[in-house]
Design a protein around this motif. Structure first.
Motif, PDB file in Angstrom:
ATOM      1  N   ARG A   1      -7.974  -9.296   9.071  1.00  0.00           N
ATOM      2  CA  ARG A   1      -7.567  -9.361   7.663  1.00  0.00           C
ATOM      3  C   ARG A   1      -7.017 -10.731   7.282  1.00  0.00           C
ATOM      4  NH1 ARG A   1      -4.769  -3.948   6.714  1.00  0.00           N
ATOM      5  NH2 ARG A   1      -3.024  -5.163   5.943  1.00  0.00           N
TER       6      ARG A   1
ATOM      7  N   MET B   1     -11.523  -2.787  12.947  1.00  0.00           N
ATOM      8  CA  MET B   1     -11.032  -1.951  11.841  1.00  0.00           C
ATOM      9  C   MET B   1     -12.197  -1.372  11.033  1.00  0.00           C
ATOM     10  SD  MET B   1      -7.686  -3.891  10.345  1.00  0.00           S
ATOM     11  CE  MET B   1      -6.086  -3.614  11.086  1.00  0.00           C
ATOM     12  N   GLY B   2     -11.868  -0.806   9.883  1.00  0.00           N
ATOM     13  CA  GLY B   2     -12.921  -0.241   9.025  1.00  0.00           C
ATOM     14  C   GLY B   2     -12.590   1.140   8.486  1.00  0.00           C
ATOM     15  N   ARG B   3     -11.454   1.677   8.952  1.00  0.00           N
ATOM     16  CA  ARG B   3     -11.038   3.022   8.542  1.00  0.00           C
ATOM     17  C   ARG B   3     -12.123   4.058   8.810  1.00  0.00           C
ATOM     18  NH1 ARG B   3      -8.265   4.307   3.001  1.00  0.00           N
ATOM     19  NH2 ARG B   3     -10.164   3.354   2.249  1.00  0.00           N
TER      20      ARG B   3
ATOM     21  N   GLU C   1     -12.612   1.707  14.598  1.00  0.00           N
ATOM     22  CA  GLU C   1     -11.374   2.476  14.830  1.00  0.00           C
ATOM     23  C   GLU C   1     -11.516   3.947  14.441  1.00  0.00           C
ATOM     24  OE1 GLU C   1      -8.246   0.783  12.411  1.00  0.00           O
ATOM     25  OE2 GLU C   1      -9.408   0.991  10.572  1.00  0.00           O
TER      26      GLU C   1
ATOM     27  N   ARG D   1       2.604   6.231   2.152  1.00  0.00           N
ATOM     28  CA  ARG D   1       1.529   5.286   1.873  1.00  0.00           C
ATOM     29  C   ARG D   1       0.413   6.005   1.133  1.00  0.00           C
ATOM     30  NH1 ARG D   1      -0.419   1.468   6.488  1.00  0.00           N
ATOM     31  NH2 ARG D   1      -2.020   3.062   6.604  1.00  0.00           N
TER      32      ARG D   1
ATOM     33  N   ASN E   1       0.838  -1.211   0.000  1.00  0.00           N
ATOM     34  CA  ASN E   1       0.000   0.000   0.000  1.00  0.00           C
ATOM     35  C   ASN E   1       0.869   1.256   0.000  1.00  0.00           C
ATOM     36  OD1 ASN E   1       0.865  -0.208   2.609  1.00  0.00           O
ATOM     37  ND2 ASN E   1      -1.157  -0.601   3.495  1.00  0.00           N
TER      38      ASN E   1
ATOM     39  N   VAL F   1      -2.738   6.059  10.187  1.00  0.00           N
ATOM     40  CA  VAL F   1      -2.991   4.747  10.797  1.00  0.00           C
ATOM     41  C   VAL F   1      -3.849   5.000  12.032  1.00  0.00           C
ATOM     42  CG1 VAL F   1      -1.977   2.664  11.808  1.00  0.00           C
ATOM     43  CG2 VAL F   1      -0.751   3.875   9.991  1.00  0.00           C
TER      44      VAL F   1
ATOM     45  N   THR G   1     -11.785  -5.158  -0.050  1.00  0.00           N
ATOM     46  CA  THR G   1     -11.413  -4.537   1.225  1.00  0.00           C
ATOM     47  C   THR G   1     -12.315  -5.067   2.339  1.00  0.00           C
ATOM     48  OG1 THR G   1     -11.423  -2.535   2.604  1.00  0.00           O
ATOM     49  CG2 THR G   1     -12.767  -2.434   0.654  1.00  0.00           C
ATOM     50  N   ILE G   2     -11.714  -5.298   3.489  1.00  0.00           N
ATOM     51  CA  ILE G   2     -12.530  -5.704   4.637  1.00  0.00           C
ATOM     52  C   ILE G   2     -13.429  -4.550   5.072  1.00  0.00           C
ATOM     53  CG2 ILE G   2     -10.892  -7.426   5.504  1.00  0.00           C
ATOM     54  CD1 ILE G   2     -10.201  -5.319   7.754  1.00  0.00           C
ATOM     55  N   ASP G   3     -13.070  -3.321   4.676  1.00  0.00           N
ATOM     56  CA  ASP G   3     -13.804  -2.140   5.172  1.00  0.00           C
ATOM     57  C   ASP G   3     -15.174  -1.960   4.511  1.00  0.00           C
ATOM     58  OD1 ASP G   3     -11.439  -1.674   6.551  1.00  0.00           O
ATOM     59  OD2 ASP G   3     -10.692  -0.258   5.046  1.00  0.00           O
TER      60      ASP G   3
ATOM     61  N   HIS H   1      -5.137  -6.892  12.984  1.00  0.00           N
ATOM     62  CA  HIS H   1      -4.995  -7.566  11.688  1.00  0.00           C
ATOM     63  C   HIS H   1      -5.550  -8.981  11.650  1.00  0.00           C
ATOM     64  CE1 HIS H   1      -2.408  -4.108  11.263  1.00  0.00           C
ATOM     65  NE2 HIS H   1      -2.582  -4.247   9.964  1.00  0.00           N
TER      66      HIS H   1
HETATM   67  O1  F6P Z   1      -8.198  -0.971   4.680  1.00  0.00           O
HETATM   68  C1  F6P Z   1      -8.011  -2.125   5.431  1.00  0.00           C
HETATM   69  C2  F6P Z   1      -7.420  -1.800   6.768  1.00  0.00           C
HETATM   70  O2  F6P Z   1      -7.264  -2.997   7.492  1.00  0.00           O
HETATM   71  C3  F6P Z   1      -8.206  -0.780   7.602  1.00  0.00           C
HETATM   72  O3  F6P Z   1      -9.343  -1.316   8.207  1.00  0.00           O
HETATM   73  C4  F6P Z   1      -7.153  -0.294   8.557  1.00  0.00           C
HETATM   74  O4  F6P Z   1      -7.418   0.998   9.002  1.00  0.00           O
HETATM   75  C5  F6P Z   1      -5.904  -0.308   7.705  1.00  0.00           C
HETATM   76  O5  F6P Z   1      -6.141  -1.212   6.632  1.00  0.00           O
HETATM   77  C6  F6P Z   1      -4.667  -0.744   8.435  1.00  0.00           C
HETATM   78  O6  F6P Z   1      -3.591  -0.657   7.576  1.00  0.00           O
HETATM   79  P1  F6P Z   1      -2.149  -1.258   7.882  1.00  0.00           P
HETATM   80  O7  F6P Z   1      -2.234  -2.748   7.757  1.00  0.00           O
HETATM   81  O8  F6P Z   1      -1.300  -0.690   6.826  1.00  0.00           O
HETATM   82  O9  F6P Z   1      -1.795  -0.847   9.250  1.00  0.00           O
END
Ligand code: F6P
Length: 360
Positions: free
Chosen positions: A287, A181-183, A234, A252, A73, A257, A137-139, A284
């Motif tokens: 994920r 997670m979920g941004r 988050e 990135r 990313n 983050v 995307t998991i989001d 994670h």
């Molecule tokens: O976009 C997927 C995601 O897992 C988000 O939910 C989270 O905010 C971000 O990626 C975390 O990214 P990284 O793995 O780079 O810390």
């Protein structure tokens, strides 16, 4: 000459990436199309890191998490980090990508990614590359599709965690907070919270009042339920505050983050509820691991639909789920903005109907 296409996975990994790659390769091979895999997202396109993918390479990967191609990313070809005269600078290497793909005889590129990777795909299309996107995307925050693949598996993981947290919450009369997670969107929190029987869900779409959260916990206490389960996305933030940023990682696609809102909610609740509080940050784990059945089916449908789109001569499109159908939609529409939860989304209404609180 046999037609050749390229495929890459970009952005954060998620369950189902390998299932898409497998479906792309199988469907293409059966239709007489050669597939070249590009390693580590767009980095491989800049650095010429290619691998021929046939039936053998994709055998036995349907259930495997992660991506056999690797991902990144950070490697946007339009702002690519290179070392020049001992200094790291960002350079536009998009022409190099086009030249490298042309040299491989790649006519169409399938980009399996979220908003960052699909935005890059769109820019490459504007420079003349033929591209098809697959929403990953998991989001679940991509527009123009009902669901991205990976989301349902992440929800399963979060729901399983909630089931386990329930036992300690109940036995110890505690408030258990699960940070997911979920941004900038609350989809994982909403679906997992509903499936896992949470009492309060905090999502970025609804800034919360800590007093309202405490009120929900105290009301339960008054009714004899001396424990509560809170799911915090988050990206959740208090009415008068900001999202909790753990760190910034420059270079990135999105340097922010997120992380830490669970701890903040726990701290702010102290003194308001008279119960002990514990926080679990799922991270994670959401994920990783195998895609669930739903995501294996969706990923396979997306992969075969991407090949159908290539054969139909489509470009600048993303395969998408609309109801029960897989369709193609303009990439530009998919990345126009993030898909946040509409406040009157049917699942929100269901959650409210069963008494779930959102801190508002
Ligand atoms: O976009 C997927 C995601 O897992 C988000 O939910 C989270 O905010 C971000 O990626 C975390 O990214 P990284 O793995 O780079 O810390």
């Amino acid at each position: 000459m046999t037609k050749r296409i390229g495929v890459l996975t970009g952005g954060g990994d998620c369950p189902g990436l390998n299932a898409v790659i497998r479906a792309v390769v199988k469907s293409a091979t059966f239709k007489g199309i050669e597939v070249i895999g590009i390693r580590d997202g767009f980095k491989g396109a800049v650095e010429q890191d290619f691998v021929k993918l046939g039936l053998q390479q994709v055998s036995g990967i349907l259930h495997r998490g992660g991506t056999i191609l690797g991902t990144s990313n950070r490697d946007n070809p339009f702002a690519y980090w290179v070392e020049e005269k001992g200094r790291k600078i960002q350079k536009d290497c998009s022409d190099r990508v086009l030249a490298n793909l042309a040299q491989q005889g790649i006519e169409d590129l399938i980009v399996i990614g979220g908003d960052g990777s699909l935005n890059i795909a769109l820019e490459l299309m504007q420079k003349g590359l033929r591209v098809i996107g697959v929403p990953k995307t998991i989001d679940n925050d991509l527009m123009a599709t009902d669901f991205t693949f990976g989301f349902q598996s992440a929800v399963d993981t979060a729901q399983d965690a909630l089931d386990k947290l329930h036992t300690t919450a109940e036995s110890h009369h505690r408030v258990m907070i699960l940070e997911v997670m979920g941004r900038y969107a609350g989809w994982i929190a909403l679906y997992a919270g509903l499936a896992g029987g949470a009492d309060v869900i905090l999502i970025p779409e609804i800034p919360y009042s800590i007093e309202k959260v405490a009120e929900a916990v105290n009301l339960r206490k008054e009714k004899g339920k001396k424990f509560s389960i809170i799911v915090a996305a988050e990206g959740a933030r208090p009415i008068d505050g900001e999202m909790v940023v753990k760190t910034r990682l420059e270079g990135r696609t999105d340097p922010v983050v997120l992380g830490g809102v669970g701890a903040k909610v726990a701290e702010d609740l102290e003194g308001l509820i008279g119960l002990e509080t514990r926080v679990t940050v799922l991270g994670h784990i959401q994920r990783g691991g195998s895609p669930n059945a739903y995501d294996r089916v969706l990923a396979t449908r997306y992969g075969t639909a991407a090949i159908d789109a290539v054969i139909a001569g489509e470009t600048g499109k993303m395969v998408a789920l609309k109801g029960t159908e897989i369709v193609t939609v303009p990439l530009a529409e998919a990345v126009s903005h993030l898909k946040k939860i509409p406040l009157h989304h049917p699942v929100m209404l269901t959650a409210r109907a069963v008494g779930l609180r959102f801190g508002d």
